[in-house]
Design a protein around this motif. Sequence first.
Motif: not given
Length: 145
Positions: A13-14, A29-31, A44-46, A52-53
Amino acid sequence: MKKTKTEYTGADVLDFINSYVDNEQKKADSLQLVTLLREWSGFEPKMWGPTIIGFGNYHYKYASGHEGDAPMLGFSPRKAAFSLYVYSDTESGEQLLASLGKFKMGKACMYVKKLSDIDTSVLKEICMESINYLNEHHECACRKE
């Protein structure tokens, strides 16, 4: 039967945010969205598909027989605006939209230019309403209280 485009990819993701998002405000803003949606969903983000997160997942099945998995909550930092995949069409969700702030409603998502255009406390309520809806209507890996 048509293959689903939005599938879990395993990409970082990062790495995606740092390589895809070229505007510093959109990156910040994304973070912030990653932090908020992680907290609200408990997941957790994937990466789902190339852009798409997503957070958590649920299984859907349409009357047509088409079925698949999708993120419970998600967003994509598109060039023109964020696509927020956080809304379920419920009476309560509809009422919350009135106090969200500046956004446009799409067929499957909300479009927001920047986080400062919306009230994130209302966004949280919308996300929680969506989680509750998905938990009631789908096989879901939803937040456990």
